[in-house]
Design an enzyme around this catalytic site. Structure first.
Site, PDB file in Angstrom:
ATOM      1  N   ASP A  24     -51.594   1.892  -7.986  1.00  0.00           N
ATOM      2  CA  ASP A  24     -51.472   1.324  -6.629  1.00  0.00           C
ATOM      3  C   ASP A  24     -50.383   1.932  -5.736  1.00  0.00           C
ATOM      4  O   ASP A  24     -49.265   2.162  -6.187  1.00  0.00           O
ATOM      5  CB  ASP A  24     -51.107  -0.166  -6.698  1.00  0.00           C
ATOM      6  CG  ASP A  24     -51.917  -0.956  -7.672  1.00  0.00           C
ATOM      7  OD1 ASP A  24     -52.804  -0.403  -8.327  1.00  0.00           O
ATOM      8  OD2 ASP A  24     -51.638  -2.156  -7.796  1.00  0.00           O
ATOM      9  N   GLU A 203     -55.910  -9.422  -6.844  1.00  0.00           N
ATOM     10  CA  GLU A 203     -54.711  -8.574  -6.895  1.00  0.00           C
ATOM     11  C   GLU A 203     -54.377  -8.055  -5.500  1.00  0.00           C
ATOM     12  O   GLU A 203     -55.235  -7.993  -4.616  1.00  0.00           O
ATOM     13  CB  GLU A 203     -54.951  -7.370  -7.824  1.00  0.00           C
ATOM     14  CG  GLU A 203     -55.253  -7.775  -9.263  1.00  0.00           C
ATOM     15  CD  GLU A 203     -55.410  -6.606 -10.243  1.00  0.00           C
ATOM     16  OE1 GLU A 203     -54.858  -6.691 -11.339  1.00  0.00           O
ATOM     17  OE2 GLU A 203     -56.082  -5.621  -9.898  1.00  0.00           O
TER      18      GLU A 203
HETATM   19  C1  FRU Z   1     -53.666  -3.467  -9.423  1.00  0.00           C
HETATM   20  C2  FRU Z   1     -52.652  -3.862 -10.478  1.00  0.00           C
HETATM   21  C3  FRU Z   1     -51.680  -4.859  -9.908  1.00  0.00           C
HETATM   22  C4  FRU Z   1     -50.471  -4.687 -10.772  1.00  0.00           C
HETATM   23  C5  FRU Z   1     -50.489  -3.203 -11.037  1.00  0.00           C
HETATM   24  C6  FRU Z   1     -49.971  -2.796 -12.386  1.00  0.00           C
HETATM   25  O1  FRU Z   1     -54.252  -2.227  -9.642  1.00  0.00           O
HETATM   26  O2  FRU Z   1     -53.319  -4.378 -11.619  1.00  0.00           O
HETATM   27  O3  FRU Z   1     -52.168  -6.177  -9.873  1.00  0.00           O
HETATM   28  O4  FRU Z   1     -49.287  -5.090 -10.147  1.00  0.00           O
HETATM   29  O5  FRU Z   1     -51.835  -2.770 -10.891  1.00  0.00           O
HETATM   30  O6  FRU Z   1     -49.821  -1.427 -12.485  1.00  0.00           O
END
Ligand code: FRU
Length: 491
Positions: A24, A203
């Site tokens: 992300d 998320e």
């Molecule tokens: C989304 C996610 C978030 C989390 C991160 C962990 O892709 O699952 O919810 O904070 O990636 O790397």
């Protein structure tokens, strides 16, 4: 040894880290003439692992300079996704002389002595333009023992109520909190119980205002919510949005009865959020997403690095017969990598007469099709091995279709070969497409950004031609513009 940024499949005008794993985008903020991009980063491998915040800066969101890692796992755990803001008025008390940056992120570890995941929100701040960070001694600042998936805080300043607002992913809802100092948070409301798609865990939410039909005085609030991969659905992880109102406490979805609104109909745009603190004179809302999908992200056929971001995109709202919809198009700064365009007009297509043009391996294709009698028309981006990604319009079903089943390497995951479809009405008798071809991605914006389809592709040779075609009748290409693009790594 291969030269860095010239490796096989390496994106040439999308950000990717020099090496190792990225997911992300995090903490995007504009400050002191720089766009910051932080990101979920695993510096010790090319698959997901203990998360750090990687860091890059840019003057134009197109050319990036990668900086040292900003945040490392510490005694509270790994550093999951989150946001960053400029604390202009020193509401935190972290800054004496000048405003600075505050990152609000999720600390992820386990409840002591167990394997039970624990996710809590924490702060770090920087007084030197994000070059070095101090983690706040009072971390974590927000926790809830009843909620396991409790992460990805996105924070913004809400002027009308004079408060910071946090949207946080909480299981399959978004919980809204408010604060006056970023250190103490108060519960405000919960959104999403019976709204939108619940195909996966929620998320990376975001909440912001967008102008309607370009009128700055006329705005609505938009909430983005990414939903995680669920093996039951072929699409894997993807991002939905809601349009409505926000009063500083509660978000009201204007169209709760509606079908799910998808931000992107391609498989590879996830966990995207928007930049904070874009200057008022600029006024844009700019978004970037992770150009991958949890379904197969860890298996992509790259060696040195893994994953890239989408192009940065400007978001706005347009009114349609069905209601307000997001429109997105690459930021105008993309102009800095455009070479000399070639244009063609009125190309007659019929069944037996496809038309081909040579293209450079990095190309922007702009095309306007007029339907005539054809049931289907479109184009394929091809290479010398006849591998192709086909972007077509089915005028009978009114669908935009991006087919990557023959685009190249599909072998690394059963879920990768995909035919991606998006509902799309004709704009009168025409369809316009803006397509960005990079070494391992194809981004399609249809009808001036009304529909986006973002796909990874792994051709065995570089793209070298475009083939325009029609089926079951004729179509006219009113205009075709081919613009070679420059690598951002060559300067
Ligand atoms: C989304 C996610 C978030 C989390 C991160 C962990 O892709 O699952 O919810 O904070 O990636 O790397």
């Amino acid at each position: 040894m291969t030269v860095q940024y010239k490796e096989n499949h390496r994106p040439q005008f999308h950000f990717s880290p020099k090496e190792k794993w990225m997911n992300d985008p995090n903490g995007m903020v504009f400050f002191n003439e720089e766009y910051h991009l932080f990101y979920q980063y695993h510096p010790h491998g090319t698959t997901w692992g203990p998360m750090h915040w990687g860091h890059a800066v840019s003057k134009d969101m197109i050319h990036w300079e990668e900086l040292p890692i900003a945040l490392y796992p510490d005694e509270h755990g790994a550093i999951f996704s989150g946001s960053a803001v400029v604390d202009w008025n020193n509401t935190t008390g972290f800054f004496e002389d000048a405003p600075g940056l505050v990152a609000i992120f999720t600390h992820a570890d386990n409840y002591p002595g167990t394997e039970l995941p624990r996710q809590r929100q924490s702060l770090a701040y920087s007084k030197d333009d994000g070059r070095t960070w101090v983690t706040y001694e009072g971390n974590p600042v927000l926790s809830d023992v009843d909620i396991t998936d409790y992460r990805d805080p996105k924070v913004f300043w809400h002027e009308e109520t004079n408060k910071w607002v946090m949207v946080l992913a909480t299981g399959q809802t978004v919980t809204i909190y408010t604060s006056t100092n970023l250190r103490e948070w108060e519960f405000a409301s919960v959104f999403g119980m019976n709204e939108g798609s619940h195909d996966g865990v929620w998320e990376c939410p975001d909440l912001f205002q967008l102008p309607i039909d370009g009128e700055q005085e006329n705005k609505k609030w938009v909430m983005l919510v990414s939903i995680g991969d669920n093996p039951k659905f072929k699409e894997g992880s993807r991002t939905q949005y809601f349009v409505g109102d926000f009063d500083g406490t509660t978000f009201l979805n204007e169209h709760s009865e509606e079908a799910v609104l998808w931000l992107d109909y391609g498989r590879d745009n996830y966990a995207g959020v928007s930049w904070s603190d874009i200057p008022r004179e600029d006024g844009r809302r700019i978004y970037i997403g992770w150009m991958s999908n949890w379904r197969y992200a860890n298996q992509l056929p790259t060696e040195e690095w893994r994953s890239a971001m989408t192009l940065p995109r400007e978001l706005s709202l347009t009114s349609t017969a069905a209601g307000l919809r997001i429109v997105q198009s690459p930021v105008a700064e993309i102009n800095s990598i455009r070479g000399e365009a070639e244009s063609f007009k009125d190309l007659a297509l019929d069944e037996n007469k496809p038309i081909s043009y040579k293209i450079s391996e990095l190309t922007e294709i702009e095309v306007e099709f007029e339907k005539e009698t054809a049931e289907l028309f479109g184009l394929s981006v091809m290479n010398s091995k006849e591998e192709k990604t086909t972007i077509s319009y089915d005028a009978v079903k009114e669908l935009l279709i991006v087919d990557r089943t023959a685009a190249g390497d599909n072998s690394f995951s059963e879920s990768f070969a995909a035919i991606q479809e998006a509902p799309l009405n004709m704009d009168g008798e025409t369809i316009n497409l803006q397509i960005f071809v990079d070494a391992s991605s194809i981004e399609v914006f249809a009808n001036s950004g009304r529909i986006a389809v973002t796909s990874l592709v792994f051709p065995h040779e570089k793209a070298n031609k475009v083939n325009l075609f029609s089926k079951e009748g004729t179509a006219n290409v009113r205009q075709l513009t081919l613009t070679p693009l420059k690598s951002i790594w060559s300067m």
